[in-house]
Design a protein around this motif. Structure first.
Motif, PDB file in Angstrom:
ATOM      1  N   LYS A 341       0.825  -1.204   0.000  1.00  0.00           N
ATOM      2  CA  LYS A 341       0.000   0.000   0.000  1.00  0.00           C
ATOM      3  C   LYS A 341       0.865   1.262   0.000  1.00  0.00           C
ATOM      4  O   LYS A 341       0.510   2.275  -0.613  1.00  0.00           O
ATOM      5  CB  LYS A 341      -0.927   0.001   1.212  1.00  0.00           C
ATOM      6  CG  LYS A 341      -1.958  -1.130   1.181  1.00  0.00           C
ATOM      7  CD  LYS A 341      -2.801  -1.150   2.447  1.00  0.00           C
ATOM      8  CE  LYS A 341      -3.795  -2.325   2.418  1.00  0.00           C
ATOM      9  NZ  LYS A 341      -4.580  -2.397   3.673  1.00  0.00           N
ATOM     10  N   LYS A 342       2.023   1.189   0.676  1.00  0.00           N
ATOM     11  CA  LYS A 342       2.926   2.335   0.727  1.00  0.00           C
ATOM     12  C   LYS A 342       3.502   2.640  -0.657  1.00  0.00           C
ATOM     13  O   LYS A 342       3.572   3.801  -1.085  1.00  0.00           O
ATOM     14  CB  LYS A 342       4.054   2.048   1.717  1.00  0.00           C
ATOM     15  CG  LYS A 342       4.940   3.249   1.996  1.00  0.00           C
ATOM     16  CD  LYS A 342       5.917   2.930   3.120  1.00  0.00           C
ATOM     17  CE  LYS A 342       6.737   4.164   3.481  1.00  0.00           C
ATOM     18  NZ  LYS A 342       7.670   3.891   4.603  1.00  0.00           N
ATOM     19  N   VAL A 343       3.891   1.590  -1.386  1.00  0.00           N
ATOM     20  CA  VAL A 343       4.412   1.760  -2.748  1.00  0.00           C
ATOM     21  C   VAL A 343       3.333   2.309  -3.661  1.00  0.00           C
ATOM     22  O   VAL A 343       3.571   3.220  -4.477  1.00  0.00           O
ATOM     23  CB  VAL A 343       4.950   0.419  -3.288  1.00  0.00           C
ATOM     24  CG1 VAL A 343       5.260   0.535  -4.785  1.00  0.00           C
ATOM     25  CG2 VAL A 343       6.195  -0.009  -2.531  1.00  0.00           C
ATOM     26  N   GLU A 344       2.130   1.802  -3.530  1.00  0.00           N
ATOM     27  CA  GLU A 344       1.019   2.260  -4.363  1.00  0.00           C
ATOM     28  C   GLU A 344       0.755   3.748  -4.142  1.00  0.00           C
ATOM     29  O   GLU A 344       0.479   4.489  -5.085  1.00  0.00           O
ATOM     30  CB  GLU A 344      -0.234   1.438  -4.050  1.00  0.00           C
ATOM     31  CG  GLU A 344      -1.389   1.711  -4.989  1.00  0.00           C
ATOM     32  CD  GLU A 344      -2.550   0.761  -4.759  1.00  0.00           C
ATOM     33  OE1 GLU A 344      -3.440   0.712  -5.623  1.00  0.00           O
ATOM     34  OE2 GLU A 344      -2.576   0.070  -3.712  1.00  0.00           O
ATOM     35  N   LYS A 345       0.881   4.180  -2.885  1.00  0.00           N
ATOM     36  CA  LYS A 345       0.660   5.589  -2.564  1.00  0.00           C
ATOM     37  C   LYS A 345       1.761   6.470  -3.161  1.00  0.00           C
ATOM     38  O   LYS A 345       1.492   7.569  -3.670  1.00  0.00           O
ATOM     39  CB  LYS A 345       0.608   5.779  -1.046  1.00  0.00           C
ATOM     40  CG  LYS A 345       0.178   7.186  -0.617  1.00  0.00           C
ATOM     41  CD  LYS A 345       0.020   7.239   0.889  1.00  0.00           C
ATOM     42  CE  LYS A 345      -0.584   8.587   1.323  1.00  0.00           C
ATOM     43  NZ  LYS A 345       0.144   9.749   0.825  1.00  0.00           N
ATOM     44  N   ILE A 346       3.002   5.985  -3.115  1.00  0.00           N
ATOM     45  CA  ILE A 346       4.120   6.739  -3.700  1.00  0.00           C
ATOM     46  C   ILE A 346       3.878   6.961  -5.190  1.00  0.00           C
ATOM     47  O   ILE A 346       4.044   8.070  -5.717  1.00  0.00           O
ATOM     48  CB  ILE A 346       5.459   5.998  -3.472  1.00  0.00           C
ATOM     49  CG1 ILE A 346       5.867   6.070  -2.001  1.00  0.00           C
ATOM     50  CG2 ILE A 346       6.560   6.576  -4.373  1.00  0.00           C
ATOM     51  CD1 ILE A 346       7.100   5.245  -1.663  1.00  0.00           C
ATOM     52  N   ILE A 347       3.457   5.913  -5.881  1.00  0.00           N
ATOM     53  CA  ILE A 347       3.214   6.011  -7.329  1.00  0.00           C
ATOM     54  C   ILE A 347       2.076   6.986  -7.614  1.00  0.00           C
ATOM     55  O   ILE A 347       2.187   7.869  -8.480  1.00  0.00           O
ATOM     56  CB  ILE A 347       2.899   4.615  -7.911  1.00  0.00           C
ATOM     57  CG1 ILE A 347       4.122   3.709  -7.798  1.00  0.00           C
ATOM     58  CG2 ILE A 347       2.445   4.727  -9.370  1.00  0.00           C
ATOM     59  CD1 ILE A 347       3.867   2.269  -8.197  1.00  0.00           C
ATOM     60  N   SER A 348       1.005   6.845  -6.859  1.00  0.00           N
ATOM     61  CA  SER A 348      -0.166   7.698  -7.077  1.00  0.00           C
ATOM     62  C   SER A 348       0.154   9.167  -6.791  1.00  0.00           C
ATOM     63  O   SER A 348      -0.175  10.057  -7.589  1.00  0.00           O
ATOM     64  CB  SER A 348      -1.318   7.216  -6.195  1.00  0.00           C
ATOM     65  OG  SER A 348      -2.423   8.064  -6.315  1.00  0.00           O
ATOM     66  N   ASP A 349       0.818   9.431  -5.657  1.00  0.00           N
ATOM     67  CA  ASP A 349       1.124  10.811  -5.270  1.00  0.00           C
ATOM     68  C   ASP A 349       2.111  11.466  -6.240  1.00  0.00           C
ATOM     69  O   ASP A 349       1.964  12.650  -6.591  1.00  0.00           O
ATOM     70  CB  ASP A 349       1.705  10.842  -3.853  1.00  0.00           C
ATOM     71  CG  ASP A 349       0.654  10.488  -2.803  1.00  0.00           C
ATOM     72  OD1 ASP A 349      -0.546  10.456  -3.153  1.00  0.00           O
ATOM     73  OD2 ASP A 349       1.034  10.226  -1.641  1.00  0.00           O
ATOM     74  N   THR A 350       3.120  10.719  -6.669  1.00  0.00           N
ATOM     75  CA  THR A 350       4.119  11.276  -7.586  1.00  0.00           C
ATOM     76  C   THR A 350       3.490  11.645  -8.924  1.00  0.00           C
ATOM     77  O   THR A 350       3.796  12.699  -9.507  1.00  0.00           O
ATOM     78  CB  THR A 350       5.268  10.266  -7.808  1.00  0.00           C
ATOM     79  OG1 THR A 350       5.810   9.881  -6.540  1.00  0.00           O
ATOM     80  CG2 THR A 350       6.365  10.869  -8.675  1.00  0.00           C
TER      81      THR A 350
END
Length: 673
Positions: A341-350
């Protein structure tokens, strides 16, 4: 004796025999020019700065090696003809009082002149055209153009070293040949003739059987991995059978034609068939060489042009999404964990920060494992991965949860514990249960018609089984099993894939991709591996490899076509002088020049186009094999492969016809004098 006597005699010999020397010198210059160009390209600093430069460097090194081997063999072949054609002249020198030592001096000076002209001309043209070749290479590899002109001294030294060695070896061989020949044999070499060869039906049948076996081997290959190994065996079989058929089978054909009185006793056919029968042993070897060169050109151009033309399809199959970030997990227990979930958030936010919107995107977790399919349907994951498992019994299995499958495929599959749904690619799995070593059997409740687009599976050439399971819990027993050394292990990973909207520039997309990479790698104490791919970046590697192979095929094809032309030219030249007396007699008994033309055309249609026809057959039967091989490179578009192969044959046929039309004039001019 004047010191300039032997040099002048050698030079006059070259001038008087310019019909045979000029084509030979041109071929030497051409081979040297091509080799220097390959050296210059492989030493170019552009390879260090361009993406895919290392792959391209390996391809160019392969090209240098092929040109080296072919140059040595081909120049040895043509030099032997050159020496034989001078035997009568050398014999006359001997009768006039020159010893073999003096004749060898003439031979040395002739080789020296030819070598100097070839080296100076070859290097000159090589330097002149090297930049054009570099621009062509950059075009085919889709690389940035560089207009700086470079002359690598190392490349010149390597070229001089290799070709000086070849010319020295050719001079020594020529001296040995002249020294071992009797003076009277030298003088009467053109009149020695050959005894009419017998039709060796045994060799003809053996050649036919080997050729059929090679064709059967080529069309029976089912898996690309097997094709790669079998290809070289089939090549050797085709070469052996070609020589046997042309040297023995062609004699048998001439004997059959002679028995057909209506055909043979015709002014169009009588002289050509009679002449070919007498010299078919040598004639057959030349025709076989032409056939093999033609086959090499057709297969080379057909396969590499398929790779090049089909590159975009291959890229899209391998990278269906422009950006792919795969989190390689240690265990299936990590599926849906906080780290994901943390990786998914990084991708989405970037992406939001950089204004990157998606045209298409998907996220799913897939686990894969390999194994050997046993006769009872069990997939043995304990098979030794270091051993060679052929494609026929090797399987790649991909597992996907029903939640991810339903989300992506917009279906509503509802599986219970112990059940699964299966989709197969390049194979069938017709069993009621999915049986995998160390894992409880899963009942197959549904055979699927389609599956999620998995990039790796799109281009993998071995049979695959795609399995939808209720959850990854059923894989824990498979994952926790202790495997023997060399066995296969389960590899789970979560993929985040997306393609930006069309209005997003490639530069912005690449910046976003690199930023996401940096942020994920900067996660403290991460216990997973990141595997990321970008279609824009990978496209450069594809074109560096495919474009480099296509460029190399063009270079080698030019060399092989030139070699074919020279073999045909020398063949027509030597046979023209041999047949001159026969046609003179036929003219004395009423044969007109128009009849001579018809006779020559008959000879061409009877024998000279046989190598082209057989090369076309070789290409046709080789196609299933090299189609399997190019699938290893991700090309899956069969119409493109067929179209490029047909185009290669048609283009080569045009060149072949032009070569024969031109050399037939040489033959006609000689026999009609």
């Amino acid at each position: 004796m004047n010191k300039t006597f032997f040099p002048k005699l050698a030079w006059n010999g070259i001038i008087k025999n310019k019909k045979i020397y000029i084509p030979y010198i041109i071929s030497c210059m051409g081979a040297l020019m091509m080799y220097y160009i390959m050296q210059a390209l492989s030493l170019s600093p552009l390879l260090d700065s361009m993406r895919g430069g290392s792959s391209l460097g390996m391809i160019l090194s392969l090209g240098k090696f092929v040109i080296m081997v072919f140059s040595a063999l081909f120049l040895l072949y043509t030099n032997s003809f050159l020496t034989r054609s001078r035997y009568k002249e050398f014999g006359l020198y001997n009768i006039l009082g020159m010893g073999k030592k003096d004749i060898n001096r003439v031979v040395v000076f002739e080789n020296l002149y030819v070598s100097l002209i070839s080296i100076v001309g070859g290097l000159g043209f090589g330097i002149l055209f090297s930049k054009l070749a570099e621009l062509g290479l950059l075009y085919f590899t889709k690389s940035n153009v560089d207009f700086n002109f470079r002359i690598p001294t190392t490349g010149i030294l390597y070229t001089l070293e290799f070709y000086c060695g070849i010319f020295l070896a050719l001079a020594i061989i020529s001296i040995i040949r002249v020294s071992r020949t009797n003076p009277l044999d030298l003088l009467h070499s053109e009149n020695l003739g050959e005894k009419p060869p017998k039709a060796n039906w045994v060799f003809a049948v053996v050649g036919f059987v080997i050729l059929v076996a090679a064709y059967v081997l080529a069309v029976s290959i089912e898996q690309p991995l097997s094709a790669l190994i079998t290809f070289f065996i089939a090549v050797i079989m085709v070469i052996v059978s070609t020589y046997l058929l042309f040297m023995s089978g062609s004699v048998a054909l001439c004997k059959i034609l002679q028995k057909n009185k209506k055909y043979y006793y015709n002014k169009k056919h009588f002289v050509p068939v009679a002449s070919m029968t007498f010299r078919m042993k040598r004639n057959g070897a030349g025709l076989a060489s032409i056939c093999i060169l033609a086959t090499m050109v057709l297969v080379m151009m057909g396969s590499t042009s398929s790779l090049y033309v089909g590159a975009e399809d291959s890229i899209k199959n391998r990278y269906p999404y422009q950006n792919c970030f795969e989190i390689v997990l240690k265990s299936v227990d990590d599926v849906n964990s906080e780290k994901i979930k943390k990786v998914e958030k990084i991708i989405s936010d970037t992406c939001k920060e950089n204004g990157i919107t998606y045209k298409e995107s998907t996220t799913y977790t897939v686990a894969s494992i390999s194994g050997q399919l046993l006769p009872d349907g069990t997939i043995n994951t304990h098979a030794d991965s270091s051993a060679s498992i052929t494609g026929s019994d090797f399987r790649e299995i991909y597992f996907l949860s029903q939640d991810d499958y339903n989300k992506i495929m917009k279906t509503n599959i509802n599986l219970k514990d112990g059940e699964c749904a299966v989709f197969t690619s390049r194979s069938e799995y017709n069993y009621d249960k999915l049986m995998i070593t160390d894992m409880p059997d899963l009942k197959i409740t549904k055979q699927l018609d389609s599956f999620v687009e998995i990039a790796e599976a799109n281009v993998i050439v071995i049979p695959s089984i795609f399995v939808v399971i209720p959850s990854f819990e059923c894989l824990q027993s498979l994952e926790n099993q202790t495997y023997p050394e060399g066995g296969y292990i389960l590899s789970p990973g979560t993929l985040f894939q997306f393609t930006p909207d069309d209005n997003i520039s490639e530069e912005a997309s690449l910046r976003n991709f690199n930023e996401i990479n940096d942020k994920i790698n900067a996660i403290p104490d991460k216990d997973f591996k990141l595997r990321s791919e970008n279609r824009i970046i990978e496209r450069d590697d594809f074109y560096a490899s495919f474009g480099g192979l296509f460029f190399l095929a063009i270079i080698l094809s030019v060399i092989f076509i030139a070699a074919t032309a020279l073999i045909i030219y020398y063949k027509q030249l030597s046979e023209g002088f041999e047949d001159q007396a026969k046609f003179e007699i036929m003219q004395n008994v009423g044969m007109t020049k128009e009849d001579i033309k018809k006779s020559i055309n008959s000879q061409i249609l009877t024998v000279f186009f046989a190598p082209l026809i057989m090369a076309g057959m070789n290409q046709t039967f080789a196609f299933p094999m090299y189609w399997k091989i190019i699938q290893l490179f991700g090309v899956m578009n069969l119409p493109i492969a067929i179209g490029t192969s047909v185009a290669a044959f048609l283009i080569f046929s045009i060149f072949y016809a032009i070569i024969y039309k031109g050399t037939a004039k040489v033959y006609y001019n000689i026999v009609s004098e």
